[in-house]
Enzyme design. Sequence first.
Site, PDB file in Angstrom:
ATOM      1  N   SER A   1     -28.698 -78.476  18.489  1.00 15.33           N
ATOM      2  CA  SER A   1     -29.290 -79.266  17.423  1.00 15.33           C
ATOM      3  C   SER A   1     -28.183 -79.601  16.428  1.00 15.33           C
ATOM      4  O   SER A   1     -27.572 -78.708  15.847  1.00 15.33           O
ATOM      5  CB  SER A   1     -30.401 -78.449  16.745  1.00 15.33           C
ATOM      6  OG  SER A   1     -30.910 -79.136  15.625  1.00 15.33           O
TER       7      SER A   1
ATOM      8  N   LYS B   1     -29.411 -82.894  20.510  1.00 12.57           N
ATOM      9  CA  LYS B   1     -30.492 -83.330  19.615  1.00 12.57           C
ATOM     10  C   LYS B   1     -29.848 -83.649  18.284  1.00 12.57           C
ATOM     11  O   LYS B   1     -29.092 -82.833  17.751  1.00 12.57           O
ATOM     12  CB  LYS B   1     -31.512 -82.204  19.492  1.00 12.57           C
ATOM     13  CG  LYS B   1     -32.327 -82.161  18.204  1.00 12.57           C
ATOM     14  CD  LYS B   1     -33.439 -81.119  18.316  1.00 12.57           C
ATOM     15  CE  LYS B   1     -33.761 -80.465  16.989  1.00 12.57           C
ATOM     16  NZ  LYS B   1     -34.791 -79.412  17.131  1.00 12.57           N
TER      17      LYS B   1
ATOM     18  N   LYS C   1     -30.431 -84.776  14.263  1.00 16.63           N
ATOM     19  CA  LYS C   1     -31.399 -84.854  13.175  1.00 16.63           C
ATOM     20  C   LYS C   1     -31.354 -86.265  12.605  1.00 16.63           C
ATOM     21  O   LYS C   1     -30.265 -86.848  12.467  1.00 16.63           O
ATOM     22  CB  LYS C   1     -31.037 -83.832  12.091  1.00 16.63           C
ATOM     23  CG  LYS C   1     -31.172 -82.384  12.544  1.00 16.63           C
ATOM     24  CD  LYS C   1     -32.627 -81.983  12.693  1.00 16.63           C
ATOM     25  CE  LYS C   1     -32.783 -80.495  12.962  1.00 16.63           C
ATOM     26  NZ  LYS C   1     -34.208 -80.103  13.044  1.00 16.63           N
TER      27      LYS C   1
ATOM     28  N   ASP D   1     -34.729 -85.563  16.040  1.00 15.82           N
ATOM     29  CA  ASP D   1     -35.700 -84.732  15.307  1.00 15.82           C
ATOM     30  C   ASP D   1     -35.765 -85.210  13.859  1.00 15.82           C
ATOM     31  O   ASP D   1     -34.765 -85.165  13.139  1.00 15.82           O
ATOM     32  CB  ASP D   1     -35.267 -83.259  15.360  1.00 15.82           C
ATOM     33  CG  ASP D   1     -36.302 -82.313  14.753  1.00 15.82           C
ATOM     34  OD1 ASP D   1     -37.350 -82.796  14.258  1.00 15.82           O
ATOM     35  OD2 ASP D   1     -36.059 -81.086  14.779  1.00 15.82           O
TER      36      ASP D   1
ATOM     37  N   ASN E   1     -38.091 -84.034  11.533  1.00 12.53           N
ATOM     38  CA  ASN E   1     -38.636 -83.036  10.598  1.00 12.53           C
ATOM     39  C   ASN E   1     -39.571 -83.661   9.557  1.00 12.53           C
ATOM     40  O   ASN E   1     -39.386 -83.474   8.339  1.00 12.53           O
ATOM     41  CB  ASN E   1     -37.519 -82.242   9.915  1.00 12.53           C
ATOM     42  CG  ASN E   1     -36.856 -81.247  10.850  1.00 12.53           C
ATOM     43  OD1 ASN E   1     -35.686 -81.395  11.190  1.00 12.53           O
ATOM     44  ND2 ASN E   1     -37.606 -80.244  11.303  1.00 12.53           N
TER      45      ASN E   1
ATOM     46  N   GLU F   1     -38.913 -85.897  17.961  1.00  8.29           N
ATOM     47  CA  GLU F   1     -39.562 -84.669  17.502  1.00  8.29           C
ATOM     48  C   GLU F   1     -40.098 -84.849  16.081  1.00  8.29           C
ATOM     49  O   GLU F   1     -39.363 -85.276  15.188  1.00  8.29           O
ATOM     50  CB  GLU F   1     -38.520 -83.547  17.556  1.00  8.29           C
ATOM     51  CG  GLU F   1     -39.037 -82.153  17.287  1.00  8.29           C
ATOM     52  CD  GLU F   1     -37.912 -81.108  17.413  1.00  8.29           C
ATOM     53  OE1 GLU F   1     -36.855 -81.412  18.023  1.00  8.29           O
ATOM     54  OE2 GLU F   1     -38.091 -80.001  16.889  1.00  8.29           O
TER      55      GLU F   1
ATOM     56  N   ASP G   1     -43.292 -80.304  16.700  1.00  9.61           N
ATOM     57  CA  ASP G   1     -42.710 -79.014  16.321  1.00  9.61           C
ATOM     58  C   ASP G   1     -43.603 -78.427  15.214  1.00  9.61           C
ATOM     59  O   ASP G   1     -44.528 -77.654  15.490  1.00  9.61           O
ATOM     60  CB  ASP G   1     -41.253 -79.243  15.859  1.00  9.61           C
ATOM     61  CG  ASP G   1     -40.581 -78.021  15.258  1.00  9.61           C
ATOM     62  OD1 ASP G   1     -41.234 -76.988  15.069  1.00  9.61           O
ATOM     63  OD2 ASP G   1     -39.363 -78.086  14.953  1.00  9.61           O
TER      64      ASP G   1
ATOM     65  N   LYS H   1     -41.866 -72.621  19.201  1.00  5.64           N
ATOM     66  CA  LYS H   1     -41.073 -71.669  18.415  1.00  5.64           C
ATOM     67  C   LYS H   1     -41.982 -70.487  18.139  1.00  5.64           C
ATOM     68  O   LYS H   1     -43.037 -70.638  17.508  1.00  5.64           O
ATOM     69  CB  LYS H   1     -40.674 -72.255  17.068  1.00  5.64           C
ATOM     70  CG  LYS H   1     -39.564 -73.273  17.100  1.00  5.64           C
ATOM     71  CD  LYS H   1     -39.237 -73.756  15.695  1.00  5.64           C
ATOM     72  CE  LYS H   1     -38.254 -74.907  15.755  1.00  5.64           C
ATOM     73  NZ  LYS H   1     -38.088 -75.552  14.441  1.00  5.64           N
TER      74      LYS H   1
ATOM     75  N   GLY I   1     -35.575 -73.574  17.979  1.00  2.73           N
ATOM     76  CA  GLY I   1     -34.818 -72.504  17.334  1.00  2.73           C
ATOM     77  C   GLY I   1     -34.942 -72.575  15.833  1.00  2.73           C
ATOM     78  O   GLY I   1     -35.352 -73.603  15.273  1.00  2.73           O
TER      79      GLY I   1
HETATM   80  O1  OSB Z   1     -36.799 -78.644  13.361  1.00  2.00           O
HETATM   81  O2  OSB Z   1     -36.062 -77.641  15.054  1.00  2.00           O
HETATM   82  C1  OSB Z   1     -36.108 -77.767  13.840  1.00  2.00           C
HETATM   83  C2  OSB Z   1     -33.630 -75.375  12.244  1.00  2.00           C
HETATM   84  C3  OSB Z   1     -34.355 -74.952  11.161  1.00  2.00           C
HETATM   85  C4  OSB Z   1     -35.592 -75.463  10.929  1.00  2.00           C
HETATM   86  C5  OSB Z   1     -36.128 -76.414  11.799  1.00  2.00           C
HETATM   87  C6  OSB Z   1     -35.419 -76.832  12.905  1.00  2.00           C
HETATM   88  C7  OSB Z   1     -34.132 -76.328  13.112  1.00  2.00           C
HETATM   89  C8  OSB Z   1     -33.248 -76.762  14.185  1.00  2.00           C
HETATM   90  C9  OSB Z   1     -32.160 -75.811  14.634  1.00  2.00           C
HETATM   91  O3  OSB Z   1     -33.299 -77.859  14.684  1.00  2.00           O
HETATM   92  C10 OSB Z   1     -32.482 -75.241  15.955  1.00  2.00           C
HETATM   93  C11 OSB Z   1     -31.552 -74.105  16.313  1.00  2.00           C
HETATM   94  O4  OSB Z   1     -31.805 -72.955  15.912  1.00  2.00           O
HETATM   95  O5  OSB Z   1     -30.569 -74.356  17.008  1.00  2.00           O
HETATM   96 MG    MG Z   2     -37.786 -79.609  14.914  1.00  2.45          MG
END
Ligand code: OSB
Ligand code: MG
Length: 368
Positions: A135, A161, A163, A188, A190, A213, A238, A262, A290
């Site tokens: 990520s 991936k 962000k 992703d 978020n 995502e 997610d 997760k 993660g």
């Molecule tokens: O949205 O997947 C997510 C880390 C913290 C909070 C949300 C996310 C993430 C990551 C990192 O994308 C994933 C990782 O631990 O490698």
């Molecule tokens: Mg995510």
Amino acid sequence: VALEGFELRVLHLPLVSPFTTSFGTETVREVIVVRALTSNGDGWGEIVTQADPLYSSEYTQGAWDVALRFLAPALLDRRQLAPEDVAGVLEPFKGHRMAKAGLELAVLDAALRAEGRPLGEYLGAVRDRVPSGVSVGIQHDPAALVNTVAGYLDEGYVRIKIKIKPGRDIADTAAVRDAFGTIPLQVDANSAYTLADAATLAELDRFDLLLIEQPLQEDDLVDHAELARRLRTPVCLDESIVSDKAAADALALGSASVINIKAGRVGGYLEAARIHDRCRDAGVPVWCGGMLETGIGRAANAALAALPGFTLPGDVSASSRFYTRDIITEPAVLEDGHVRVPTGPGLGIEIDPVALEDFTVARETLAR
Ligand code: OSB
Ligand code: MG
């Protein structure tokens, strides 16, 4: 197990580089480590909350308070406790799934260590290693992003991936596609968008992404279903998938065609396995997300990701993706683009007591 107490610690682990998402930038991973003290030895867990409630409503101090004030005491009221009993005992307390998950994992690790049984075997793992995706946080500009991604590809990560957020979506994705061709790529958001952004998000369709995502808010299941109908890119959830029930609802509504699992977000590895089972029965691909885990949660994630329904590479990266120094003696490494599933009893890891001590900023012990 015969529970004797819990020790909780807040740790501050420096990150190798800042991690930026649509909701903020982290330079230090603040995390809670749980040690279950039992008459047959210790078990370890991790509460994956972050310092601020920006990814979910949970955050370190809230998890610390609820765990010490309500959750751990409820578990310690039981003389004998099986890992499968933990969720039921904690059920009366609403929400706080990450806190519950960390406590459950510590009890599960203690119980499995006592039995000499690895977590992977207990969960139903069918692989001895899992493909490793990475990520990648939002960088200064698309050129910097291309540089960062090049480094991870050189290390062997099998899926990228990135962000995204409004204004840092189309150009960033185009830059990575142009630079690296047909690599497995996903984005992703978020929760950074609304349905009003559907036209912008549809521009991502031309990049042949594995998925997008969590474009919308946690409780936007109906809007996600509407968005999914307007995109060719598969929608993956997610934040919205807070339980097996939420997964069932999302699938029934057509809100997602892929699910990120997760364990922290859904209240534990047992609930995570139930979501896996549901999705497998429904033919819906899942992958392991993660939360910048320490070696504790990272080992558990590798075991979970080895279940048969995890058909997409997860965010189960090497420890070195985030940390120069972990709190276990043999941190997860990348081997041919994969991370090994631990084979020792329980989590199959050993805590490095010196590192644990060095990173501890607060501690509390509850005994029964
Ligand atoms: O949205 O997947 C997510 C880390 C913290 C909070 C949300 C996310 C993430 C990551 C990192 O994308 C994933 C990782 O631990 O490698
Ligand atoms: Mg995510």
